[in-house]
Motif scaffolding. Structure first.
Motif, PDB file in Angstrom:
ATOM      1  N   ALA A  95     -36.706 -42.582  32.679  1.00  0.00           N
ATOM      2  CA  ALA A  95     -35.839 -43.224  33.665  1.00  0.00           C
ATOM      3  C   ALA A  95     -34.390 -42.813  33.407  1.00  0.00           C
ATOM      4  O   ALA A  95     -34.030 -42.406  32.302  1.00  0.00           O
ATOM      5  CB  ALA A  95     -35.988 -44.736  33.564  1.00  0.00           C
ATOM      6  N   GLY A  96     -33.573 -42.914  34.442  1.00  0.00           N
ATOM      7  CA  GLY A  96     -32.143 -42.662  34.271  1.00  0.00           C
ATOM      8  C   GLY A  96     -31.728 -41.237  34.601  1.00  0.00           C
ATOM      9  O   GLY A  96     -32.489 -40.447  35.173  1.00  0.00           O
ATOM     10  N   ASP A  97     -30.494 -40.933  34.226  1.00  0.00           N
ATOM     11  CA  ASP A  97     -29.884 -39.632  34.526  1.00  0.00           C
ATOM     12  C   ASP A  97     -30.373 -38.572  33.535  1.00  0.00           C
ATOM     13  O   ASP A  97     -30.125 -38.666  32.334  1.00  0.00           O
ATOM     14  CB  ASP A  97     -28.357 -39.767  34.456  1.00  0.00           C
ATOM     15  N   LEU A  98     -31.046 -37.558  34.046  1.00  0.00           N
ATOM     16  CA  LEU A  98     -31.587 -36.493  33.188  1.00  0.00           C
ATOM     17  C   LEU A  98     -30.752 -35.211  33.256  1.00  0.00           C
ATOM     18  O   LEU A  98     -31.081 -34.226  32.599  1.00  0.00           O
ATOM     19  CB  LEU A  98     -33.034 -36.183  33.594  1.00  0.00           C
ATOM     20  N   SER A  99     -29.683 -35.234  34.034  1.00  0.00           N
ATOM     21  CA  SER A  99     -28.875 -34.029  34.230  1.00  0.00           C
ATOM     22  C   SER A  99     -28.222 -33.482  32.957  1.00  0.00           C
ATOM     23  O   SER A  99     -27.953 -32.272  32.890  1.00  0.00           O
ATOM     24  CB  SER A  99     -27.795 -34.284  35.292  1.00  0.00           C
ATOM     25  N   PRO A 100     -27.945 -34.305  31.910  1.00  0.00           N
ATOM     26  CA  PRO A 100     -27.372 -33.716  30.692  1.00  0.00           C
ATOM     27  C   PRO A 100     -28.217 -32.594  30.086  1.00  0.00           C
ATOM     28  O   PRO A 100     -27.697 -31.732  29.380  1.00  0.00           O
ATOM     29  CB  PRO A 100     -27.287 -34.925  29.733  1.00  0.00           C
ATOM     30  N   LEU A 101     -29.515 -32.590  30.394  1.00  0.00           N
ATOM     31  CA  LEU A 101     -30.381 -31.527  29.874  1.00  0.00           C
ATOM     32  C   LEU A 101     -29.938 -30.158  30.385  1.00  0.00           C
ATOM     33  O   LEU A 101     -30.063 -29.153  29.680  1.00  0.00           O
ATOM     34  CB  LEU A 101     -31.841 -31.797  30.289  1.00  0.00           C
ATOM     35  N   ALA A 102     -29.374 -30.122  31.614  1.00  0.00           N
ATOM     36  CA  ALA A 102     -28.964 -28.854  32.216  1.00  0.00           C
ATOM     37  C   ALA A 102     -27.884 -28.141  31.410  1.00  0.00           C
ATOM     38  O   ALA A 102     -27.812 -26.914  31.390  1.00  0.00           O
ATOM     39  CB  ALA A 102     -28.473 -29.098  33.649  1.00  0.00           C
ATOM     40  N   ASN A 103     -27.059 -28.909  30.716  1.00  0.00           N
ATOM     41  CA  ASN A 103     -25.941 -28.299  29.974  1.00  0.00           C
ATOM     42  C   ASN A 103     -26.349 -27.764  28.604  1.00  0.00           C
ATOM     43  O   ASN A 103     -25.554 -27.118  27.930  1.00  0.00           O
ATOM     44  CB  ASN A 103     -24.827 -29.340  29.794  1.00  0.00           C
ATOM     45  N   THR A 104     -27.578 -28.051  28.186  1.00  0.00           N
ATOM     46  CA  THR A 104     -27.989 -27.665  26.833  1.00  0.00           C
ATOM     47  C   THR A 104     -28.890 -26.431  26.795  1.00  0.00           C
ATOM     48  O   THR A 104     -29.278 -25.999  25.719  1.00  0.00           O
ATOM     49  CB  THR A 104     -28.753 -28.825  26.160  1.00  0.00           C
ATOM     50  N   ILE A 105     -29.230 -25.856  27.958  1.00  0.00           N
ATOM     51  CA  ILE A 105     -30.215 -24.773  27.983  1.00  0.00           C
ATOM     52  C   ILE A 105     -29.600 -23.383  28.124  1.00  0.00           C
ATOM     53  O   ILE A 105     -30.293 -22.388  27.958  1.00  0.00           O
ATOM     54  CB  ILE A 105     -31.227 -24.988  29.134  1.00  0.00           C
ATOM     55  N   GLN A 106     -28.303 -23.314  28.428  1.00  0.00           N
ATOM     56  CA  GLN A 106     -27.683 -22.009  28.672  1.00  0.00           C
ATOM     57  C   GLN A 106     -27.689 -21.122  27.426  1.00  0.00           C
ATOM     58  O   GLN A 106     -27.673 -21.596  26.306  1.00  0.00           O
ATOM     59  CB  GLN A 106     -26.240 -22.183  29.149  1.00  0.00           C
ATOM     60  N   ASN A 107     -27.725 -19.802  27.680  1.00  0.00           N
ATOM     61  CA  ASN A 107     -27.615 -18.845  26.584  1.00  0.00           C
ATOM     62  C   ASN A 107     -26.319 -19.081  25.824  1.00  0.00           C
ATOM     63  O   ASN A 107     -25.252 -19.214  26.419  1.00  0.00           O
ATOM     64  CB  ASN A 107     -27.623 -17.405  27.117  1.00  0.00           C
ATOM     65  N   GLY A 108     -26.406 -19.159  24.518  1.00  0.00           N
ATOM     66  CA  GLY A 108     -25.219 -19.339  23.693  1.00  0.00           C
ATOM     67  C   GLY A 108     -24.845 -20.782  23.453  1.00  0.00           C
ATOM     68  O   GLY A 108     -24.051 -21.081  22.566  1.00  0.00           O
ATOM     69  N   LYS A 109     -25.419 -21.699  24.223  1.00  0.00           N
ATOM     70  CA  LYS A 109     -25.078 -23.115  24.064  1.00  0.00           C
ATOM     71  C   LYS A 109     -26.182 -23.913  23.379  1.00  0.00           C
ATOM     72  O   LYS A 109     -25.922 -24.921  22.744  1.00  0.00           O
ATOM     73  CB  LYS A 109     -24.775 -23.747  25.437  1.00  0.00           C
ATOM     74  N   SER A 110     -27.426 -23.452  23.541  1.00  0.00           N
ATOM     75  CA  SER A 110     -28.545 -24.210  22.981  1.00  0.00           C
ATOM     76  C   SER A 110     -28.615 -24.059  21.472  1.00  0.00           C
ATOM     77  O   SER A 110     -28.539 -22.956  20.942  1.00  0.00           O
ATOM     78  CB  SER A 110     -29.864 -23.738  23.612  1.00  0.00           C
ATOM     79  N   LYS A 111     -28.734 -25.184  20.771  1.00  0.00           N
ATOM     80  CA  LYS A 111     -28.896 -25.184  19.320  1.00  0.00           C
ATOM     81  C   LYS A 111     -30.339 -25.453  18.921  1.00  0.00           C
ATOM     82  O   LYS A 111     -30.652 -25.595  17.743  1.00  0.00           O
ATOM     83  CB  LYS A 111     -27.972 -26.249  18.709  1.00  0.00           C
ATOM     84  N   SER A 112     -31.221 -25.508  19.922  1.00  0.00           N
ATOM     85  CA  SER A 112     -32.628 -25.790  19.663  1.00  0.00           C
ATOM     86  C   SER A 112     -33.376 -24.505  19.315  1.00  0.00           C
ATOM     87  O   SER A 112     -32.898 -23.399  19.568  1.00  0.00           O
ATOM     88  CB  SER A 112     -33.277 -26.433  20.896  1.00  0.00           C
TER      89      SER A 112
ATOM     90  N   SER B 188     -36.298 -21.629  19.706  1.00  0.00           N
ATOM     91  CA  SER B 188     -36.700 -20.938  20.927  1.00  0.00           C
ATOM     92  C   SER B 188     -37.859 -21.649  21.620  1.00  0.00           C
ATOM     93  O   SER B 188     -37.903 -21.729  22.857  1.00  0.00           O
ATOM     94  CB  SER B 188     -37.095 -19.492  20.607  1.00  0.00           C
ATOM     95  N   LYS B 189     -38.788 -22.219  20.831  1.00  0.00           N
ATOM     96  CA  LYS B 189     -39.921 -22.922  21.431  1.00  0.00           C
ATOM     97  C   LYS B 189     -39.475 -24.213  22.107  1.00  0.00           C
ATOM     98  O   LYS B 189     -39.934 -24.543  23.204  1.00  0.00           O
ATOM     99  CB  LYS B 189     -40.980 -23.216  20.365  1.00  0.00           C
ATOM    100  N   SER B 190     -38.559 -24.949  21.453  1.00  0.00           N
ATOM    101  CA  SER B 190     -38.046 -26.181  22.060  1.00  0.00           C
ATOM    102  C   SER B 190     -37.262 -25.858  23.325  1.00  0.00           C
ATOM    103  O   SER B 190     -37.407 -26.537  24.351  1.00  0.00           O
ATOM    104  CB  SER B 190     -37.151 -26.932  21.070  1.00  0.00           C
ATOM    105  N   ARG B 191     -36.454 -24.817  23.245  1.00  0.00           N
ATOM    106  CA  ARG B 191     -35.639 -24.446  24.412  1.00  0.00           C
ATOM    107  C   ARG B 191     -36.532 -24.049  25.585  1.00  0.00           C
ATOM    108  O   ARG B 191     -36.228 -24.372  26.742  1.00  0.00           O
ATOM    109  CB  ARG B 191     -34.712 -23.279  24.040  1.00  0.00           C
ATOM    110  N   GLU B 192     -37.609 -23.381  25.295  1.00  0.00           N
ATOM    111  CA  GLU B 192     -38.542 -22.992  26.355  1.00  0.00           C
ATOM    112  C   GLU B 192     -39.085 -24.217  27.080  1.00  0.00           C
ATOM    113  O   GLU B 192     -39.161 -24.253  28.312  1.00  0.00           O
ATOM    114  CB  GLU B 192     -39.685 -22.186  25.732  1.00  0.00           C
ATOM    115  N   VAL B 193     -39.452 -25.250  26.323  1.00  0.00           N
ATOM    116  CA  VAL B 193     -39.971 -26.482  26.932  1.00  0.00           C
ATOM    117  C   VAL B 193     -38.863 -27.214  27.678  1.00  0.00           C
ATOM    118  O   VAL B 193     -39.094 -27.786  28.751  1.00  0.00           O
ATOM    119  CB  VAL B 193     -40.607 -27.393  25.860  1.00  0.00           C
ATOM    120  N   MET B 194     -37.649 -27.210  27.143  1.00  0.00           N
ATOM    121  CA  MET B 194     -36.523 -27.861  27.806  1.00  0.00           C
ATOM    122  C   MET B 194     -36.262 -27.223  29.171  1.00  0.00           C
ATOM    123  O   MET B 194     -36.008 -27.918  30.168  1.00  0.00           O
ATOM    124  CB  MET B 194     -35.274 -27.762  26.918  1.00  0.00           C
TER     125      MET B 194
END
Length: 600
Positions: free
Chosen positions: A101-118, A120-126
């Motif tokens: 529930a709630g606002d899920l848009s913050p996920l969009a800011n964490t997936i870009q090349n160079g920004k994700s600290k997750s 590769s497997k986690s980023r793929e699922v994100m």
């Protein structure tokens, strides 16, 4: 009591009332007690993963919202725990259509090349979740990932799937750029696969043009075929466009082989591709007399050794579905005893006409989803919430019950037409081989424990290319390295692994192999090699470099047998590379109990 205190108390009561009302409107949680323990922070770290899986399997949108917040902000949710949480959130949506529930848009800011600290497997699922949850704010981030030349092919494909689901301006712009003639051929292939989900008619036109391209690589036909086979009416649309274009014989054959390897035999597409390949598009059904005649001819003229090689061929795809000595595919039955338990006539019919006699446990289901997808496979599990299918490649596919538009019974996942790629003599040899399985002799059911299911390093990392590694390198670069690209390889019935088949994976004449055993009671285990020439062997990370017969004291648990093969030392007659065989035994007085790991 003064007025100020009275006012504060009234405000406090009002807040409590509002919170209570809000909670009253929330659906009851099936995991309420579990959530209270989770939120308390008193749960031991080693149990967090299991609890998170329970919440994802049964929790409501508010429970998932808590997990989403934690995995986005809490540093404790890193590494394996992070992967578990993202996987659980994805599966909750796929199987139950429940999202946080709630606002899920913050996920969009964490997936870009160079920004994700997750990872590769986690980023793929994100990235996948951005699509599944239809986060419109992720459009530009996904576009950046897709068009960035530095993005890996795996991430690019996931991002394309996500942006197609979300739709909108960014999706249309991105796909149009990918399918344009100005793009490299490999990007056009990725683009047309995505385009099929948006406009399958126009995508079929583009796909047929790409398939007729003279510089098309050997892998792209499978990607394109898969996209259209998975869409309702997709194979017929592609068949019509293929008929208007001129495919090379090799490309047409590759398309046919792929289609048969995934258990599909769509008539229109099979006919169009067979015509382009110059292969007869009809499979003659044999009369009972013709079946008996072919069976007798196979027993008289067939060669079981040659037949085993036919069985192992990639274009025939037998080992994708079937196992022998429990090593191989897990879609069809294990064939180890089939020659001793089945008449030769039955074997002939099973090859020529697989749908004639399909055992109940191996009948397939064909599921059409409300999104227009078509999925076929053996039913592994089904309940009111979802169906789990195992397709012809052995992959498990989960489909939510809410997504199912229609479900019908299919036939065998082994399609008619596989014999198109066999000569008459090869068919005789294959029947002879199958009829020999399980009978006394060279193809008897094996009783001595041996490695039949292997793993081979597909691309050897630089750290392992500098000669023979020491024990610490084996521990760090092989056993602990989760990114090592292992691919399966299988021994022959007698336990011999043909190294000639694996030469393509060698670097500087070196191959790396892995077998595994599960020890249920610790003790001394013996390992016997048929030859130690050019061999270095490690049990887990412990080295036994020059021994053909070794013993190792193993504790309870799973253990890896790592083997480095120097092919230059085994090329004795410069024409063929000898095979390798690894067997296990219990030395006298040993209390060890173990089984060799088998399967796909």
């Amino acid at each position: 009591m003064n007025k100020k205190n009275v006012l504060n108390i009234l405000l406090l009561l009002l807040c409590v009332a509002e919170v209570s009302a809000a909670r009253a409107n929330e659906p009851a949680s099936a995991v309420g007690p579990v959530m209270r323990i989770l939120k308390s922070g008193r749960l031991p770290a080693e149990r967090l993963g299991a609890v998170i899986e329970i919440v994802c399997q049964r929790g409501n949108e508010h429970d998932l919202a808590y997990l989403f917040e934690q995995v986005m902000t809490n540093k404790k949710y890193s590494g394996k725990l992070q992967q578990t949480t993202w996987n659980g959130l994805r599966d909750a949506y796929i199987t139950r259509k429940v999202k946080p529930a709630g606002d899920l848009s913050p996920l969009a800011n964490t997936i870009q090349n160079g920004k994700s600290k997750s990872s590769s497997k986690s980023r793929e699922v994100m990235i996948q979740l951005c699509g599944l949850w239809k986060i419109k704010a992720a459009g530009k981030s996904l576009q950046q990932i897709i068009l960035d030349k530095k993005t890996t092919a795996e991430i690019k494909k996931v991002a394309i799937d996500a942006i197609v689901i979300i739709g909108g301006k960014e999706a249309k712009e991105t796909i149009e750029k990918l399918v344009s003639k100005e793009q490299p051929l490999e990007l056009r292939v990725i683009g047309v696969v995505a385009f099929a989900k948006m406009d399958k008619q126009k995508a079929a036109q583009q796909a047929a043009r790409i398939l007729s391209h003279p510089k098309l690589d050997t892998q792209s036909p499978s990607s394109i075929l898969s996209a259209f086979l998975n869409l309702k009416g997709g194979s017929n649309l592609l068949a019509k466009e293929i008929a208007k274009n001129k495919l090379s014989v090799d490309t047409a054959k590759r398309c046919l082989r792929y289609m048969y390897s995934v258990g599909r035999n769509d008539a229109g597409l099979s006919d169009a591709l067979s015509k382009a390949a110059g292969i007869s598009n009809t499979v003659k059904k044999l009369t009972p007399i013709e079946v008996k005649r072919l069976a007798a001819e196979a027993l008289k003229k067939g060669d079981a050794a040659r037949g085993e090689l036919v069985f192992r061929r990639a274009d025939v795809s037998c080992m994708k579905c079937h196992s022998v000595s429990k090593a191989g595919g897990n879609v069809g039955p294990d064939l180890s005893p089939v020659g001793a338990s089945s008449p030769v006539d039955y074997l002939v019919n099973s090859i020529i006409d697989p749908n004639q006699a399909v055992k109940e446990a191996f009948k397939s289901a064909i599921v059409e989803t409300i999104q227009g997808k078509v999925v076929s496979g053996i039913i592994v599990d089904q309940n009111d919430e979802r169906i789990v299918l195992r397709d012809a490649t052995g992959k498990k596919i989960i489909i939510s019950a809410d997504d199912i538009d229609e479900q019908v019974e299919g036939g065998s996942l082994m399609p008619q037409g596989l014999t198109k790629f066999l000569t008459h003599d090869e068919l005789l040899d294959l029947v002879k081989f199958l009829s020999s399985l399980g009978k006394p002799g060279a193809y008897a059911v094996q009783t001595t424990p041996a490695i039949h299911r292997w793993r081979v390093i597909q691309k050897i990392p630089a750290s392992l290319q500098k000669g023979i590694p020491d024990e610490e390198t084996v521990r760090g670069e092989i056993l602990s390295n989760k990114s090592i690209p292992w691919v399966p390889a299988y021994s022959k019935v007698a336990g011999m692994l043909p190294l000639m088949e694996l030469r393509k994976y060698a670097t500087n004449n070196a191959l790396y192999l892995k077998g595994e055993i599960d020890v249920t009671e610790g003790g001394v285990v013996g390992i016997q090699l048929n030859s130690n020439k050019g061999i270095n062997i490690w049990v887990d990370h412990h080295s036994y470099r020059d021994d053909q017969k070794i013993v190792s004291d193993l504790h309870k648990g799973r253990h890896a047998i790592i083997i480095r093969v120097d092919l230059s030392q085994r090329n004795e007659n410069k024409k063929e590379i000898p095979e390798i065989k690894v067997e296990f035994f219990k030395p006298e007085g040993s209390t060890a109990q173990f089984t060799v790991v088998v399967g796909p």
